[in-house]
Motif scaffolding. Sequence first.
Motif, PDB file in Angstrom:
ATOM      1  N   SER A  17      37.355  15.211  72.712  1.00 51.60           N
ATOM      2  CA  SER A  17      37.760  16.437  72.022  1.00 51.60           C
ATOM      3  C   SER A  17      37.425  17.671  72.847  1.00 51.60           C
ATOM      4  O   SER A  17      38.195  18.647  72.877  1.00 51.60           O
ATOM      5  CB  SER A  17      37.088  16.525  70.650  1.00 51.60           C
ATOM      6  OG  SER A  17      35.673  16.532  70.779  1.00 51.60           O
ATOM      7  N   ALA A  18      36.276  17.644  73.537  1.00 47.81           N
ATOM      8  CA  ALA A  18      35.921  18.782  74.380  1.00 47.81           C
ATOM      9  C   ALA A  18      36.863  18.889  75.574  1.00 47.81           C
ATOM     10  O   ALA A  18      37.268  19.990  75.965  1.00 47.81           O
ATOM     11  CB  ALA A  18      34.480  18.647  74.859  1.00 47.81           C
ATOM     12  N   ALA A  19      37.239  17.750  76.172  1.00 46.57           N
ATOM     13  CA  ALA A  19      38.182  17.774  77.293  1.00 46.57           C
ATOM     14  C   ALA A  19      39.535  18.303  76.851  1.00 46.57           C
ATOM     15  O   ALA A  19      40.189  19.075  77.578  1.00 46.57           O
ATOM     16  CB  ALA A  19      38.319  16.370  77.877  1.00 46.57           C
ATOM     17  N   ALA A  20      39.956  17.896  75.650  1.00 47.77           N
ATOM     18  CA  ALA A  20      41.230  18.393  75.133  1.00 47.77           C
ATOM     19  C   ALA A  20      41.178  19.896  74.891  1.00 47.77           C
ATOM     20  O   ALA A  20      42.153  20.620  75.148  1.00 47.77           O
ATOM     21  CB  ALA A  20      41.582  17.657  73.840  1.00 47.77           C
ATOM     22  N   ALA A  21      40.032  20.393  74.401  1.00 47.88           N
ATOM     23  CA  ALA A  21      39.892  21.833  74.184  1.00 47.88           C
ATOM     24  C   ALA A  21      39.923  22.597  75.499  1.00 47.88           C
ATOM     25  O   ALA A  21      40.471  23.705  75.576  1.00 47.88           O
ATOM     26  CB  ALA A  21      38.577  22.104  73.444  1.00 47.88           C
ATOM     27  N   LEU A  22      39.347  22.016  76.544  1.00 49.86           N
ATOM     28  CA  LEU A  22      39.340  22.660  77.859  1.00 49.86           C
ATOM     29  C   LEU A  22      40.729  22.739  78.463  1.00 49.86           C
ATOM     30  O   LEU A  22      41.168  23.788  78.958  1.00 49.86           O
ATOM     31  CB  LEU A  22      38.441  21.869  78.816  1.00 49.86           C
ATOM     32  CG  LEU A  22      36.954  22.163  78.841  1.00 49.86           C
ATOM     33  CD1 LEU A  22      36.261  21.166  79.745  1.00 49.86           C
ATOM     34  CD2 LEU A  22      36.705  23.597  79.328  1.00 49.86           C
ATOM     35  N   ILE A  23      41.416  21.599  78.455  1.00 50.68           N
ATOM     36  CA  ILE A  23      42.678  21.479  79.179  1.00 50.68           C
ATOM     37  C   ILE A  23      43.860  21.921  78.334  1.00 50.68           C
ATOM     38  O   ILE A  23      44.884  22.378  78.862  1.00 50.68           O
ATOM     39  CB  ILE A  23      42.861  20.005  79.636  1.00 50.68           C
ATOM     40  CG1 ILE A  23      41.715  19.619  80.580  1.00 50.68           C
ATOM     41  CG2 ILE A  23      44.193  19.785  80.313  1.00 50.68           C
ATOM     42  CD1 ILE A  23      41.659  18.141  80.919  1.00 50.68           C
ATOM     43  N   GLY A  24      43.718  21.846  77.032  1.00 55.38           N
ATOM     44  CA  GLY A  24      44.856  22.034  76.128  1.00 55.38           C
ATOM     45  C   GLY A  24      45.257  20.659  75.619  1.00 55.38           C
ATOM     46  O   GLY A  24      45.490  19.757  76.434  1.00 55.38           O
ATOM     47  N   ARG A  25      45.334  20.494  74.289  1.00 53.83           N
ATOM     48  CA  ARG A  25      45.490  19.156  73.729  1.00 53.83           C
ATOM     49  C   ARG A  25      46.746  18.459  74.229  1.00 53.83           C
ATOM     50  O   ARG A  25      46.705  17.297  74.637  1.00 53.83           O
ATOM     51  CB  ARG A  25      45.515  19.242  72.195  1.00 53.83           C
ATOM     52  CG  ARG A  25      45.526  17.862  71.528  1.00 53.83           C
ATOM     53  CD  ARG A  25      45.166  17.996  70.056  1.00 53.83           C
ATOM     54  NE  ARG A  25      43.866  18.610  69.873  1.00 53.83           N
ATOM     55  CZ  ARG A  25      42.719  17.964  69.990  1.00 53.83           C
ATOM     56  NH1 ARG A  25      42.696  16.681  70.309  1.00 53.83           N
ATOM     57  NH2 ARG A  25      41.576  18.586  69.797  1.00 53.83           N
ATOM     58  N   ASP A  26      47.883  19.135  74.211  1.00 53.88           N
ATOM     59  CA  ASP A  26      49.127  18.479  74.623  1.00 53.88           C
ATOM     60  C   ASP A  26      49.083  18.078  76.095  1.00 53.88           C
ATOM     61  O   ASP A  26      49.488  16.965  76.453  1.00 53.88           O
ATOM     62  CB  ASP A  26      50.316  19.405  74.368  1.00 53.88           C
ATOM     63  CG  ASP A  26      50.595  19.599  72.882  1.00 53.88           C
ATOM     64  OD1 ASP A  26      50.089  18.779  72.076  1.00 53.88           O
ATOM     65  OD2 ASP A  26      51.297  20.558  72.534  1.00 53.88           O
TER      66      ASP A  26
END
Length: 494
Positions: A216-225
């Motif tokens: 979830s933190a990686a998705a928040a960093l990079i952008g979920r999509d």
Amino acid sequence: MRVAWLLGVLLLAGCTGTRPPAATLSTDSLLRAAISRHIDVLASDDFEGRKPGTEGEAKTLRYLAREWQAAGLESGTNDPAHPWFAPVELVSSTPERSAVRFTRAGRTALLPRDEVVAFASGTRGLVEDAPVVFVGEQGERLDSAALAGRVVLMMWDHAGQTEQREALLRGGAAAVLAIVGDRAELDNLVEVRRRGSYRLAEADGADTLDGFVTRSAAAALIGRDRFEALVRDAREADFRPVALDLRSTIEAVSVAGMVRTFNLIARLPGKRPAAGAVLVLAHWDHFGHCSPDTGSPGICNGAVDNASGLAVLTEVARRLASGPRLERDVYFVATTGEEWGLLGAQAIAENPPIPLDTIVAAFNLDTVAVAPAGTPVAIVGRGLTPLDPGILEVLRLTGRRESEERLAQEYLRRQDGWALLQRDVPAVSVTSAFGSAEALDRYIAQRYHQPTDEPGGIELGGAVEDLLLTEALVRYFSDPAKWAATAGKSAAPL
């Protein structure tokens, strides 16, 4: 000196003979009782979880040395300066604190709280304002130009995760952050690392910086999509590392030290030592005090992992030593530092008691008390050594069935045999422990690396059968008339 202290107990070995069993007891009952006895001792609170460099280690090695000498084994180190106990020097590292920060276009990228952590192998690791790259599951084949000076994000949910991380660090990555499934998985991994980590002192001394970040933190960093697209793309054969519009500053501080620990090495002399040797090994170490719960002893006693393997190894040695003399030498090794990266096995591979190319076959015993009697046998390392035809012949002769291969191979790189395989030693683990997914899943959920891995309630049915199978394997491969070896290379059965 601790070696002298440990050696002193061997003088008392003659006073520790085993009481002869009652004739009315079956072989199965006798072996169950013997295995239980060893597990009860080695996994007792008195041994404090058998962590390297502790009093628990000294008690473990004293106990095993007494048992092995009483069984009729002799020192196998082939080093007069270090009989029985082969020293292994480790560098220890215990994490103290860390801070991880990401920026995009000079502005701090916000992360969910406590969902990223870093660890330094030395006293302090620092990376400042480094570019970030996503590599998916790639590691070994990446050019150092794609890694040097970068913070690398990798996926953790695949086989070979540890080897990938090590390859990325060797390749020049400034830091490696592994993306894990969720906060619970992160907490479990952090708890393991907080117990400290080790590496061989003789290995490359370069300090490293690595850690974990939740999905979830990686998705928040990079952008979920974009993150989900990267994860999908990373599964494709033509995937290449992707530079992200992120930079990272990471600092981690650890307390470093040195630990002197030992492999225990014994030999059962054969009639024809020039014909090569068979090696049987099991790791003796576990995690020591491992639980933050102050309301309990908080000891990871490692009854199944791996007091059960030590128990089976010891009884295999006793049965072999009590019978007719074998043709080839058989070496028995209790390794240190397996839980910390197969370190004792690596030390054996680096400084073996005999030339590696004279080892005809090696059998690793790890976590054997998992499955009930009648469980099929898994061959961890199947297809990677010349041993398969001989193993299958022994399975046929003993009436054992082979299990489906996939489950066993998931654990190939997580056991001591892997360190030997890396040096072309024909090493396998032939066990029912990985023959039943149901039994293995139950063990992992209820006991694996937890304080609940205590002597009570252990399934010994498969362990007894594996003991007899290991004995049969050693007898088969120790006989040149059944298994030939030329220039240290195993041949087909005769």
